[in-house]
Design a protein around this motif. Structure first.
Motif, short mmCIF file in Angstrom:
data_model
loop_
_atom_site.label_atom_id
_atom_site.label_comp_id
_atom_site.label_asym_id
_atom_site.label_seq_id
_atom_site.Cartn_x
_atom_site.Cartn_y
_atom_site.Cartn_z
N LEU A 14 37.58 38.22 8.31
CA LEU A 14 37.54 37.64 9.65
C LEU A 14 38.83 37.99 10.39
CD1 LEU A 14 36.23 34.05 8.78
CD2 LEU A 14 34.99 35.75 10.14
N VAL A 15 38.75 38.04 11.70
CA VAL A 15 39.94 38.31 12.51
C VAL A 15 40.10 37.15 13.49
CG1 VAL A 15 41.04 39.87 14.17
CG2 VAL A 15 39.57 40.81 12.36
N PHE A 16 41.17 36.36 13.29
CA PHE A 16 41.39 35.22 14.18
C PHE A 16 42.41 35.57 15.25
CE2 PHE A 16 40.12 33.32 10.15
CZ PHE A 16 39.14 32.43 10.57
N LEU A 17 42.08 35.18 16.47
CA LEU A 17 43.11 35.13 17.51
C LEU A 17 43.20 33.64 17.82
CD1 LEU A 17 45.09 36.31 19.50
CD2 LEU A 17 43.24 36.72 21.09
N ASP A 18 44.20 33.00 17.19
CA ASP A 18 44.28 31.53 17.29
C ASP A 18 45.31 31.13 18.33
OD1 ASP A 18 44.10 28.85 16.89
OD2 ASP A 18 45.47 28.84 15.18
N SER A 19 44.87 31.05 19.55
CA SER A 19 45.76 30.66 20.63
C SER A 19 44.90 30.38 21.86
CB SER A 19 46.74 31.79 20.92
OG SER A 19 47.25 31.69 22.23
N PRO A 20 44.88 29.12 22.31
CA PRO A 20 44.09 28.81 23.52
C PRO A 20 44.55 29.66 24.69
CG PRO A 20 44.99 26.80 22.52
CD PRO A 20 45.60 27.94 21.78
N LEU A 21 45.86 29.92 24.75
CA LEU A 21 46.38 30.72 25.85
C LEU A 21 45.89 32.17 25.76
CD1 LEU A 21 48.19 30.97 28.33
CD2 LEU A 21 50.10 31.44 26.80
N ALA A 22 46.03 32.77 24.55
CA ALA A 22 45.59 34.16 24.38
C ALA A 22 44.10 34.29 24.69
CB ALA A 22 45.88 34.64 22.96
N SER A 23 43.33 33.27 24.36
CA SER A 23 41.90 33.28 24.64
C SER A 23 41.66 33.35 26.16
CB SER A 23 41.28 32.01 24.04
OG SER A 23 40.01 31.80 24.59
N LYS A 24 42.38 32.50 26.91
CA LYS A 24 42.21 32.50 28.37
C LYS A 24 42.72 33.80 28.99
CE LYS A 24 42.30 27.51 28.83
NZ LYS A 24 43.03 26.83 27.76
N VAL A 25 43.86 34.28 28.45
CA VAL A 25 44.44 35.52 28.97
C VAL A 25 43.49 36.70 28.71
CG1 VAL A 25 46.30 37.17 28.53
CG2 VAL A 25 46.84 34.76 28.91
N THR A 26 42.83 36.68 27.57
CA THR A 26 41.87 37.74 27.26
C THR A 26 40.76 37.76 28.32
OG1 THR A 26 42.40 37.53 24.93
CG2 THR A 26 40.38 38.70 25.44
N GLY A 27 40.39 36.58 28.80
CA GLY A 27 39.42 36.48 29.90
C GLY A 27 39.92 37.17 31.16
N VAL A 28 41.21 37.01 31.46
CA VAL A 28 41.79 37.66 32.65
C VAL A 28 41.76 39.19 32.45
CG1 VAL A 28 43.84 37.87 34.12
CG2 VAL A 28 43.30 35.67 33.08
N TYR A 29 42.05 39.64 31.22
CA TYR A 29 42.02 41.09 30.93
C TYR A 29 40.61 41.64 31.13
CZ TYR A 29 46.78 41.86 29.43
OH TYR A 29 48.12 42.03 29.42
N LYS A 30 39.62 40.89 30.68
CA LYS A 30 38.23 41.33 30.85
C LYS A 30 37.92 41.49 32.34
CE LYS A 30 35.29 40.01 26.94
NZ LYS A 30 34.50 41.21 26.88
N LYS A 31 38.41 40.53 33.14
CA LYS A 31 38.14 40.55 34.57
C LYS A 31 38.70 41.81 35.24
CE LYS A 31 38.97 37.88 38.76
NZ LYS A 31 39.63 36.72 39.35
N TYR A 32 39.88 42.25 34.77
CA TYR A 32 40.52 43.40 35.42
C TYR A 32 40.36 44.70 34.64
CZ TYR A 32 42.45 40.05 38.67
OH TYR A 32 42.57 39.09 39.62
N GLN A 33 39.38 44.75 33.71
CA GLN A 33 39.30 45.92 32.84
C GLN A 33 38.97 47.21 33.59
OE1 GLN A 33 35.85 46.33 30.10
NE2 GLN A 33 35.71 44.13 30.34
N ALA A 34 38.45 47.10 34.82
CA ALA A 34 38.18 48.31 35.60
C ALA A 34 39.49 49.05 35.92
CB ALA A 34 37.45 47.94 36.88
N MET A 35 40.64 48.34 35.90
CA MET A 35 41.94 48.96 36.20
C MET A 35 42.48 49.76 35.02
SD MET A 35 43.96 45.71 37.89
CE MET A 35 45.41 46.59 38.44
N PHE A 36 41.89 49.57 33.81
CA PHE A 36 42.51 50.12 32.60
C PHE A 36 42.28 51.61 32.40
CE2 PHE A 36 42.05 45.68 30.49
CZ PHE A 36 43.15 45.25 31.19
N GLU A 37 43.24 52.21 31.70
CA GLU A 37 43.15 53.60 31.25
C GLU A 37 43.20 53.57 29.72
OE1 GLU A 37 43.20 56.14 33.47
OE2 GLU A 37 43.62 54.96 35.26
N ASP A 38 42.91 54.71 29.10
CA ASP A 38 43.08 54.86 27.64
C ASP A 38 42.37 53.80 26.81
OD1 ASP A 38 44.59 57.17 27.76
OD2 ASP A 38 46.47 56.08 28.02
N VAL A 39 41.25 53.27 27.28
CA VAL A 39 40.49 52.30 26.50
C VAL A 39 39.35 53.04 25.82
CG1 VAL A 39 38.99 50.27 26.64
CG2 VAL A 39 41.12 50.34 27.93
#
Ligand SMILES: [Zn+2]
Length: 557
Positions: free
Chosen positions: A278-303
């Motif tokens: 299993l792979v845990f990301l145990d952080s309520p903050l990291a979870s919310k921040v990951t949501g922000v990253y998903k929202k702006y993923q159109a800006m990303f390169e090298d993914v």
């Protein structure tokens, strides 16, 4: 009237970024960050600000990291109600980062108040509260990369991609002095490395009067790597850790590092290169921040993962609930546990370290910068025992580090960034780095012939420089420094903690109780003698030749 540039943070230390420009038509800040590190440095957060918040017209924010934005709520607590300019993704990240920071402040204050209560002392006052964080969020104003704007009379600014974290910027500033002369400055913010998932290389134009450049890794060179090689190194660490049968614990910053790791781990699983249970990301903050990253993923390169796959795998457990977090402690092997904070000085990672450090088959992997005096740095430096939540925890786990996940440019990349931005007619200020790092960077810049020795300045905390387009016309140092400069990297609190741990070891390993008494008696006599001697004057470390040339001798010597 001249234009004055004040260094209220990240001068002689990495954290607490805050610069203030005073000009004929007003004054403004670039960043307003939290001080992190040893207790002496953290105490700076509680001291009065060295300026009047009521006089600040606006704040320009380079990025959302807490050492750049974490004192904004304090500014609002003190009555600040003006604009804070930042990119849209930075505004999105602050939405979660500032309430999280306020939550940490509130719970730390609660703990301190309890402690004080037991001693019959008055309750502790929080640095700021959730209410202050919510107030701060109301003043966010978003800007676009590459567009000029005029946040106040006599000031023009333009944001450039810094390639460091989502929404990060270098900020170009033009400010007019009393003679109508325009002074052009560039604030680097934090600069990302050339090879980085999510973004292209950092960006900004060339030719300024003054350049301020970060120097976190100013004296260090990372091994050359590509994104593929970096993933390969991570794969080796993960497989090495899983083969030992224990868990792999990774302290990871909630912003960017966690998402990069999720990206790379997701890709390694998809390619069949690793097989954690299993792979845990145990952080309520990291979870919310990951949501922000998903929202702006159109800006990303090298993914290298599709939109549906990014941060998404059936073995991923992105944990917010406390019960679920506690349940992870029961897992004895086969899991990857990522948690914040990245320097292990707060947050849920401390619980995971407490559970896993004692396990000889466990591995702790550091993937980022560990500031002096933080729990992460103490573990990384090879301590045999550490104190977590007031308890002594023996370190039996294997401790590993990989450097390539840093979001910062290394020595060569900083040199290249600076060279591409020259000329700097007035001066280059090196900030946001330990003295060793910025001194090394300074020497290389001078040796490369890019700038003369007196043009590369290492400012100290609260130094103020009067700027004219042709050069610095005056320097002022604070009469009473806010901190003893000798306590910046490792303070007496750190020395005391390590002394106590050494002493308890010495006593534990002594052959008999009689020997233990003997050791203590000897120590007592020695202590009495040492305490009697006149105090030896402490000479603060010099910040390299430039500070001597520019400032004269540091006060207090
Ligand atoms: Zn940063």
């Amino acid at each position: 009237m001249t234009v004055t540039l004040n260094f209220h943070g990240a001068a002689g230390t990495v954290t607490g970024s805050c610069y203030r420009i005073v000009h004929p038509k007003g004054q403004f800040l670039i960043d307003c960050g939290l001080f992190q590190g040893n207790k002496s440095v953290r105490d700076l957060n509680y001291k009065p600000l060295p300026f009047d918040p009521g006089k600040i017209d606006f704040v320009l924010l380079t990025h959302a990291h807490i050492d750049h934005a974490g004192l904004l709520p304090k500014l609002c607590k003190l009555g600040y109600r003006n604009k804070m300019l930042m990119t849209e993704p930075t505004a999105g990240l602050l939405e979660f980062l500032l309430p999280d920071a306020a939550g940490i402040q509130e719970s730390e204050t609660e703990r301190e108040t309890k402690k004080r209560g037991r001693r019959g002392e008055a309750p502790a006052e929080p640095l700021y509260t959730m209410e202050d964080a919510v107030e701060t969020l109301k003043h966010r104003t978003t800007v676009k990369y590459g567009e000029w704007l005029e946040p106040g009379p006599g000031v023009r600014v333009r944001y450039w991609n810094a390639g460091h974290i989502l929404g990060s910027a270098s900020i170009e500033v033009e400010v007019t002095n009393g003679d109508g002369q325009i002074i052009r400055l560039l604030f680097s913010g934090d600069i990302g490395p050339d090879e980085k998932v999510f973004y292209l290389e950092p960006d900004a134009p060339a030719g300024f009067d003054y350049i301020l450049c970060e120097s976190t890794y100013g004296g260090r060179e990372r091994e050359d790597y590509t994104l593929v090689q970096r993933r390969e190194a991570l794969k080796t660490e993960i497989n090495g850790a899983l083969q030992r049968g224990g868990n792999l614990v990774i302290p990871a910053f909630a912003v960017e590092r966690s998402q990069e790791l999720l990206h790379d781990i997701g890709l390694l699983i998809k390619d069949g290169e690793i097989s954690p249970s299993l792979v845990f990301l145990d952080s309520p903050l990291a979870s919310k921040v990951t949501g922000v990253y998903k929202k702006y993923q159109a800006m990303f390169e090298d993914v290298e993962l599709g939109a549906d796959e990014l941060f998404n795998d059936e073995r991923f457990r992105i944990v917010e609930a406390v019960d679920e977090s506690k349940a992870i402690n029961a897992i004895k092997g086969g899991a990857i546990i990522m948690s914040a904070s990245g320097m292990a000085d707060a947050g849920r990672i401390k619980h995971h370290l407490r559970a896993n450090l004692v396990r000889a088959n466990a591995t702790v992997l550091f993937v980022g910068y560990q500031a002096p005096g933080t729990l992460g740095q103490i573990i990384q430096s090879g301590a045999r025992e550490v104190r977590i939540h007031g308890e002594l925890v023996p370190v039996r786990a294997r401790i590993r580090s990989v450097a390539n996940y840093s979001a910062h440019a290394d020595h060569t990349e900083l040199m290249a960034w600076i060279k591409q931005r020259l000329p700097a007619h007035g001066a280059l200020f090196l900030t946001h780095g330990e003295d060793e790092e910025r001194t090394a960077l300074r020497s290389s810049i001078i040796a490369s012939g890019g700038l003369a020795g007196d043009q590369v300045i290492l400012p100290l905390l609260d130094d103020a420089f009067e700027l004219r387009a042709e050069g610095v016309s005056g320097v002022h140092r604070p009469e009473a420094p806010r901190i003893d400069l000798s306590q910046m990297s490792s303070d007496w609190h750190n020395a005391y903690a390590s002394f106590i741990i050494d002493l308890s070891h010495l006593l534990k390993e002594a052959k008999s109780d009689a020997r233990r008494l003997e050791i203590m008696a000897g120590l007592k006599a020695e202590l009495a003698e040492t305490a009697e001697e006149p105090p030896v004057p402490q000479v603060p470390p010099r910040a390299g030749p430039a500070s001597g040339e520019i400032h004269g001798e540091p006060s207090g010597e």
